[in-house]
Design an enzyme around this catalytic site. Structure first.
Site, PDB file in Angstrom:
ATOM      1  N   GLY A  47      34.082  40.711  43.427  1.00 27.87           N
ATOM      2  CA  GLY A  47      35.506  41.209  43.563  1.00 27.87           C
ATOM      3  C   GLY A  47      35.854  42.466  43.923  1.00 27.87           C
ATOM      4  O   GLY A  47      34.756  43.223  43.734  1.00 27.87           O
ATOM      5  N   GLN A  52      40.023  50.742  44.763  1.00 32.42           N
ATOM      6  CA  GLN A  52      38.555  51.182  44.635  1.00 32.42           C
ATOM      7  C   GLN A  52      37.908  51.717  45.971  1.00 32.42           C
ATOM      8  O   GLN A  52      37.012  52.496  45.586  1.00 32.42           O
ATOM      9  CB  GLN A  52      37.754  49.808  44.202  1.00 32.42           C
ATOM     10  N   CYS A 100      32.660  46.971  36.054  1.00 33.25           N
ATOM     11  CA  CYS A 100      33.525  47.445  36.893  1.00 33.25           C
ATOM     12  C   CYS A 100      32.697  48.364  37.798  1.00 33.25           C
ATOM     13  O   CYS A 100      31.973  49.290  37.208  1.00 33.25           O
ATOM     14  CB  CYS A 100      34.986  47.897  36.260  1.00 33.25           C
ATOM     15  N   LEU A 101      32.933  48.068  39.241  1.00 36.91           N
ATOM     16  CA  LEU A 101      32.120  48.882  40.159  1.00 36.91           C
ATOM     17  C   LEU A 101      32.592  50.398  39.866  1.00 36.91           C
ATOM     18  O   LEU A 101      32.138  51.442  40.248  1.00 36.91           O
ATOM     19  CB  LEU A 101      32.344  48.731  41.438  1.00 36.91           C
ATOM     20  N   HIS A 142      41.031  40.432  37.007  1.00 37.26           N
ATOM     21  CA  HIS A 142      40.399  41.948  36.819  1.00 37.26           C
ATOM     22  C   HIS A 142      40.976  42.585  38.139  1.00 37.26           C
ATOM     23  O   HIS A 142      41.228  44.142  37.908  1.00 37.26           O
ATOM     24  CB  HIS A 142      38.969  41.759  36.863  1.00 37.26           C
ATOM     25  N   GLU A 143      40.661  42.083  39.209  1.00 38.71           N
ATOM     26  CA  GLU A 143      41.329  42.682  40.443  1.00 38.71           C
ATOM     27  C   GLU A 143      42.608  43.086  40.580  1.00 38.71           C
ATOM     28  O   GLU A 143      43.077  44.075  40.804  1.00 38.71           O
ATOM     29  CB  GLU A 143      40.925  41.918  41.593  1.00 38.71           C
ATOM     30  N   HIS A 146      43.572  46.279  38.868  1.00 35.30           N
ATOM     31  CA  HIS A 146      43.379  47.296  39.760  1.00 35.30           C
ATOM     32  C   HIS A 146      44.541  47.993  40.502  1.00 35.30           C
ATOM     33  O   HIS A 146      44.928  48.908  40.769  1.00 35.30           O
ATOM     34  CB  HIS A 146      42.144  46.954  40.669  1.00 35.30           C
TER      35      HIS A 146
HETATM   36  O1  LIG Z   1      34.816  46.455  39.877  1.00 36.14           O
HETATM   37  C1  LIG Z   1      35.273  45.406  40.212  1.00 36.14           C
HETATM   38  O2  LIG Z   1      36.573  45.186  40.481  1.00 36.14           O
HETATM   39  C2  LIG Z   1      34.252  44.048  40.754  1.00 36.14           C
HETATM   40  C3  LIG Z   1      33.953  43.627  39.497  1.00 36.14           C
HETATM   41  C4  LIG Z   1      34.545  42.282  39.171  1.00 36.14           C
HETATM   42  C5  LIG Z   1      34.254  41.649  37.986  1.00 36.14           C
HETATM   43  C6  LIG Z   1      34.735  42.273  36.841  1.00 36.14           C
HETATM   44  C7  LIG Z   1      34.340  41.506  35.322  1.00 36.14           C
HETATM   45  C8  LIG Z   1      33.838  40.009  35.712  1.00 36.14           C
HETATM   46  C9  LIG Z   1      33.934  39.514  36.888  1.00 36.14           C
HETATM   47  C10 LIG Z   1      33.848  40.233  38.145  1.00 36.14           C
HETATM   48  C11 LIG Z   1      32.233  43.514  39.845  1.00 36.14           C
HETATM   49  O3  LIG Z   1      32.161  42.169  40.213  1.00 36.14           O
HETATM   50  S1  LIG Z   1      31.345  44.126  38.573  1.00 36.14           S
HETATM   51  C12 LIG Z   1      29.936  43.552  38.976  1.00 36.14           C
HETATM   52  C13 LIG Z   1      29.742  42.312  38.524  1.00 36.14           C
HETATM   53  C14 LIG Z   1      29.032  41.504  39.412  1.00 36.14           C
HETATM   54  C15 LIG Z   1      28.900  39.905  38.894  1.00 36.14           C
HETATM   55  C16 LIG Z   1      29.358  39.473  37.804  1.00 36.14           C
HETATM   56  C17 LIG Z   1      30.045  40.197  37.079  1.00 36.14           C
HETATM   57  C18 LIG Z   1      30.229  41.747  37.589  1.00 36.14           C
HETATM   58 ZN   LIG Z   2      36.997  46.486  38.605  1.00 34.00          ZN
END
Ligand SMILES: O=C(O)C[C@@H](Cc1ccccc1)[C@H](O)SCc1ccccc1
Ligand SMILES: [Zn+2]
Length: 157
Positions: A47, A52, A100-101, A142-143, A146
């Site tokens: 996501g 971001q 989180c990225l 989560h998104e 943001h």
């Molecule tokens: O930074 C972001 O918003 C993207 C996150 C979204 C996410 C956070 C927590 C749980 C699920 C999704 C990124 O996907 S963080 C990297 C990642 C990749 C696979 C699974 C979980 C987290």
């Molecule tokens: Zn995030």
């Protein structure tokens, strides 16, 4: 744009409430969505939200797919949501380890509702509704945070 950089915790753009997109089907939003998709794929996210990549607009993408952390996550096409709104939440909560990225190297156990029903515009400008459960609901929340300037450490129990 081989490497679209991700904003990191501490940068102002991540703490702002993002602005609504005036024209969900216009060229600016379509280019923004393309850049978000590239950034999400480059950094291995499931996501991403516009802030971001340092664009304070209410656009998010959810792209649940099986991964080493969640091998039984559902496989779905990326869903691009413009000006998403939460219509209702489920009553039940669960906690999941989130990353989180924008907060590299940190993991936290985050309680969130297990389901959420949302309304949004797609890139054709058409209004859509979706009921999300499980991992897609988790990613959406989560998104959506943001877009409200909230990062997951704030929600860690
Ligand atoms: O930074 C972001 O918003 C993207 C996150 C979204 C996410 C956070 C927590 C749980 C699920 C999704 C990124 O996907 S963080 C990297 C990642 C990749 C696979 C699974 C979980 C987290
Ligand atoms: Zn995030």
């Amino acid at each position: 744009h081989e490497h679209i950089g991700i904003a990191l915790r501490g940068e102002k753009v991540l703490s702002l409430r993002a602005e609504a997109a005036e024209d969900p089907s216009g060229p600016l939003i379509r280019q923004l969505a393309k850049d978000m998709l590239i950034a999400m794929k480059t950094h291995g996210g499931v996501g991403i939200a516009a802030p971001q990549i340092r664009v304070s607009k209410r656009v998010l993408i959810i792209h649940s797919k099986p991964n080493e952390r969640y091998p039984d996550a559902p496989e779905m096409e990326p869903v691009i949501m413009v000006n998403p709104e939460i219509i209702s939440y489920s009553e039940c909560f669960d906690s999941m380890w989130e990353g989180c990225l924008s907060v590299p190297g940190l993991r936290g156990l985050v309680p969130r509702q297990t389901g959420v029903s949302v309304r949004y515009h797609d890139l054709t400008g058409k209004e859509q509704e979706a009921c999300l459960q499980g991992f897609p609901a988790r990613i959406f929340q989560h998104e959506f945070d943001h877009l409200e300037g909230i990062l997951f450490p704030l929600r860690v129990a």
